[in-house]
Design a protein around this motif. Structure first.
Motif, PDB file in Angstrom:
ATOM      1  N   ILE A   1       0.838  -1.199   0.000  1.00  0.00           N
ATOM      2  CA  ILE A   1       0.000   0.000   0.000  1.00  0.00           C
ATOM      3  C   ILE A   1       0.874   1.250   0.000  1.00  0.00           C
ATOM      4  O   ILE A   1       0.609   2.203  -0.736  1.00  0.00           O
ATOM      5  CB  ILE A   1      -0.982  -0.019   1.194  1.00  0.00           C
ATOM      6  CG1 ILE A   1      -2.075  -1.064   0.950  1.00  0.00           C
ATOM      7  CG2 ILE A   1      -1.595   1.368   1.417  1.00  0.00           C
ATOM      8  CD1 ILE A   1      -2.936  -1.352   2.157  1.00  0.00           C
ATOM      9  N   ALA A   2       1.914   1.258   0.790  1.00  0.00           N
ATOM     10  CA  ALA A   2       2.826   2.404   0.830  1.00  0.00           C
ATOM     11  C   ALA A   2       3.483   2.612  -0.531  1.00  0.00           C
ATOM     12  O   ALA A   2       3.604   3.747  -1.004  1.00  0.00           O
ATOM     13  CB  ALA A   2       3.884   2.203   1.914  1.00  0.00           C
ATOM     14  N   GLU A   3       3.905   1.525  -1.181  1.00  0.00           N
ATOM     15  CA  GLU A   3       4.495   1.617  -2.519  1.00  0.00           C
ATOM     16  C   GLU A   3       3.493   2.193  -3.522  1.00  0.00           C
ATOM     17  O   GLU A   3       3.831   3.057  -4.339  1.00  0.00           O
ATOM     18  CB  GLU A   3       4.948   0.243  -3.005  1.00  0.00           C
ATOM     19  CG  GLU A   3       6.138  -0.325  -2.282  1.00  0.00           C
ATOM     20  CD  GLU A   3       6.406  -1.774  -2.671  1.00  0.00           C
ATOM     21  OE1 GLU A   3       5.694  -2.331  -3.542  1.00  0.00           O
ATOM     22  OE2 GLU A   3       7.342  -2.363  -2.089  1.00  0.00           O
ATOM     23  N   LEU A   4       2.276   1.691  -3.465  1.00  0.00           N
ATOM     24  CA  LEU A   4       1.233   2.154  -4.393  1.00  0.00           C
ATOM     25  C   LEU A   4       0.886   3.620  -4.153  1.00  0.00           C
ATOM     26  O   LEU A   4       0.658   4.375  -5.108  1.00  0.00           O
ATOM     27  CB  LEU A   4      -0.008   1.273  -4.285  1.00  0.00           C
ATOM     28  CG  LEU A   4       0.178  -0.159  -4.805  1.00  0.00           C
ATOM     29  CD1 LEU A   4      -1.027  -1.019  -4.414  1.00  0.00           C
ATOM     30  CD2 LEU A   4       0.403  -0.184  -6.307  1.00  0.00           C
ATOM     31  N   ARG A   5       0.865   4.023  -2.892  1.00  0.00           N
ATOM     32  CA  ARG A   5       0.600   5.429  -2.591  1.00  0.00           C
ATOM     33  C   ARG A   5       1.720   6.323  -3.119  1.00  0.00           C
ATOM     34  O   ARG A   5       1.455   7.426  -3.610  1.00  0.00           O
ATOM     35  CB  ARG A   5       0.393   5.631  -1.094  1.00  0.00           C
ATOM     36  CG  ARG A   5      -0.954   5.100  -0.645  1.00  0.00           C
ATOM     37  CD  ARG A   5      -1.181   5.300   0.823  1.00  0.00           C
ATOM     38  NE  ARG A   5      -2.541   4.893   1.172  1.00  0.00           N
ATOM     39  CZ  ARG A   5      -2.927   4.572   2.379  1.00  0.00           C
ATOM     40  NH1 ARG A   5      -2.075   4.643   3.396  1.00  0.00           N
ATOM     41  NH2 ARG A   5      -4.167   4.214   2.607  1.00  0.00           N
ATOM     42  N   ASP A   6       2.956   5.846  -3.038  1.00  0.00           N
ATOM     43  CA  ASP A   6       4.069   6.590  -3.629  1.00  0.00           C
ATOM     44  C   ASP A   6       3.871   6.728  -5.138  1.00  0.00           C
ATOM     45  O   ASP A   6       4.151   7.775  -5.725  1.00  0.00           O
ATOM     46  CB  ASP A   6       5.405   5.906  -3.335  1.00  0.00           C
ATOM     47  CG  ASP A   6       5.849   6.066  -1.889  1.00  0.00           C
ATOM     48  OD1 ASP A   6       5.311   6.948  -1.180  1.00  0.00           O
ATOM     49  OD2 ASP A   6       6.750   5.300  -1.467  1.00  0.00           O
ATOM     50  N   GLU A   7       3.393   5.656  -5.771  1.00  0.00           N
ATOM     51  CA  GLU A   7       3.139   5.697  -7.213  1.00  0.00           C
ATOM     52  C   GLU A   7       2.025   6.688  -7.545  1.00  0.00           C
ATOM     53  O   GLU A   7       2.125   7.444  -8.516  1.00  0.00           O
ATOM     54  CB  GLU A   7       2.787   4.295  -7.721  1.00  0.00           C
ATOM     55  CG  GLU A   7       2.726   4.206  -9.220  1.00  0.00           C
ATOM     56  CD  GLU A   7       2.600   2.785  -9.737  1.00  0.00           C
ATOM     57  OE1 GLU A   7       2.163   2.654 -10.889  1.00  0.00           O
ATOM     58  OE2 GLU A   7       2.928   1.826  -9.014  1.00  0.00           O
ATOM     59  N   ILE A   8       0.975   6.706  -6.735  1.00  0.00           N
ATOM     60  CA  ILE A   8      -0.104   7.681  -6.927  1.00  0.00           C
ATOM     61  C   ILE A   8       0.434   9.094  -6.775  1.00  0.00           C
ATOM     62  O   ILE A   8       0.112   9.980  -7.576  1.00  0.00           O
ATOM     63  CB  ILE A   8      -1.268   7.418  -5.954  1.00  0.00           C
ATOM     64  CG1 ILE A   8      -2.049   6.187  -6.411  1.00  0.00           C
ATOM     65  CG2 ILE A   8      -2.193   8.641  -5.851  1.00  0.00           C
ATOM     66  CD1 ILE A   8      -3.127   5.747  -5.445  1.00  0.00           C
ATOM     67  N   ASP A   9       1.270   9.316  -5.769  1.00  0.00           N
ATOM     68  CA  ASP A   9       1.860  10.645  -5.579  1.00  0.00           C
ATOM     69  C   ASP A   9       2.682  11.062  -6.793  1.00  0.00           C
ATOM     70  O   ASP A   9       2.634  12.228  -7.222  1.00  0.00           O
ATOM     71  CB  ASP A   9       2.727  10.678  -4.321  1.00  0.00           C
ATOM     72  CG  ASP A   9       1.911  10.565  -3.037  1.00  0.00           C
ATOM     73  OD1 ASP A   9       0.675  10.731  -3.082  1.00  0.00           O
ATOM     74  OD2 ASP A   9       2.532  10.304  -1.980  1.00  0.00           O
ATOM     75  N   ALA A  10       3.427  10.123  -7.370  1.00  0.00           N
ATOM     76  CA  ALA A  10       4.212  10.427  -8.575  1.00  0.00           C
ATOM     77  C   ALA A  10       3.285  10.738  -9.755  1.00  0.00           C
ATOM     78  O   ALA A  10       3.549  11.669 -10.525  1.00  0.00           O
ATOM     79  CB  ALA A  10       5.141   9.262  -8.905  1.00  0.00           C
ATOM     80  N   CYS A  11       2.201   9.974  -9.894  1.00  0.00           N
ATOM     81  CA  CYS A  11       1.222  10.248 -10.961  1.00  0.00           C
ATOM     82  C   CYS A  11       0.602  11.628 -10.770  1.00  0.00           C
ATOM     83  O   CYS A  11       0.455  12.384 -11.747  1.00  0.00           O
ATOM     84  CB  CYS A  11       0.123   9.186 -10.960  1.00  0.00           C
ATOM     85  SG  CYS A  11       0.639   7.566 -11.548  1.00  0.00           S
ATOM     86  N   ASP A  12       0.241  11.953  -9.536  1.00  0.00           N
ATOM     87  CA  ASP A  12      -0.353  13.266  -9.261  1.00  0.00           C
ATOM     88  C   ASP A  12       0.606  14.389  -9.631  1.00  0.00           C
ATOM     89  O   ASP A  12       0.212  15.388 -10.238  1.00  0.00           O
ATOM     90  CB  ASP A  12      -0.751  13.384  -7.787  1.00  0.00           C
ATOM     91  CG  ASP A  12      -1.962  12.543  -7.431  1.00  0.00           C
ATOM     92  OD1 ASP A  12      -2.641  12.041  -8.350  1.00  0.00           O
ATOM     93  OD2 ASP A  12      -2.217  12.383  -6.216  1.00  0.00           O
ATOM     94  N   ALA A  13       1.878  14.229  -9.294  1.00  0.00           N
ATOM     95  CA  ALA A  13       2.875  15.253  -9.619  1.00  0.00           C
ATOM     96  C   ALA A  13       2.989  15.422 -11.133  1.00  0.00           C
ATOM     97  O   ALA A  13       3.073  16.546 -11.640  1.00  0.00           O
ATOM     98  CB  ALA A  13       4.229  14.897  -9.014  1.00  0.00           C
ATOM     99  N   GLU A  14       2.956  14.307 -11.858  1.00  0.00           N
ATOM    100  CA  GLU A  14       3.034  14.382 -13.324  1.00  0.00           C
ATOM    101  C   GLU A  14       1.778  15.020 -13.906  1.00  0.00           C
ATOM    102  O   GLU A  14       1.855  15.837 -14.829  1.00  0.00           O
ATOM    103  CB  GLU A  14       3.248  12.985 -13.905  1.00  0.00           C
ATOM    104  CG  GLU A  14       3.504  13.013 -15.394  1.00  0.00           C
ATOM    105  CD  GLU A  14       3.875  11.645 -15.945  1.00  0.00           C
ATOM    106  OE1 GLU A  14       3.908  11.532 -17.183  1.00  0.00           O
ATOM    107  OE2 GLU A  14       4.126  10.705 -15.175  1.00  0.00           O
ATOM    108  N   LEU A  15       0.618  14.663 -13.361  1.00  0.00           N
ATOM    109  CA  LEU A  15      -0.634  15.273 -13.825  1.00  0.00           C
ATOM    110  C   LEU A  15      -0.616  16.784 -13.609  1.00  0.00           C
ATOM    111  O   LEU A  15      -1.013  17.550 -14.498  1.00  0.00           O
ATOM    112  CB  LEU A  15      -1.834  14.650 -13.103  1.00  0.00           C
ATOM    113  CG  LEU A  15      -2.240  13.263 -13.554  1.00  0.00           C
ATOM    114  CD1 LEU A  15      -3.224  12.658 -12.571  1.00  0.00           C
ATOM    115  CD2 LEU A  15      -2.830  13.306 -14.956  1.00  0.00           C
TER     116      LEU A  15
END
Length: 87
Positions: free
Chosen positions: A12-26
């Motif tokens: 879950i922590a890894e996936l949340r990091d991935e979401i944060d990276a996606c949000d930054a790119e968006l």
């Protein structure tokens, strides 16, 4: 007493990091889109054109709706509004 992390917690922590990276790119992409849209608006006004092109906006909305459904159309409208302002 300290809680022990489970493999699911780690994932879950890894996936949340991935979401944060996606949000930054968006956010970066939306900012770029807004800058391009504003430049188009400035060029249209400088050449005596209208503030917006309804046919172009319909193309954008259709593309978002086709890809993402009704919520995609709403997202497209938000992006259009950000780029041109409220009518």
């Amino acid at each position: 007493m300290s809680a022990t992390l489970t493999p699911a917690d780690d994932r879950i922590a890894e996936l949340r990091d991935e979401i944060d990276a996606c949000d930054a790119e968006l956010i970066r992409l939306v900012q770029r889109r807004l800058a391009v849209s504003q430049e188009i608006g400035e060029l249209r006004r400088a050449t005596g054109g209208t503030r917006l092109s309804l046919s172009r906006e319909q193309q954008v909305l259709a593309r978002f709706q086709d890809a993402l459904g009704p919520d995609g159309a709403a997202l497209g409208m938000l992006l259009l509004r950000q780029g041109r302002g409220r009518l």
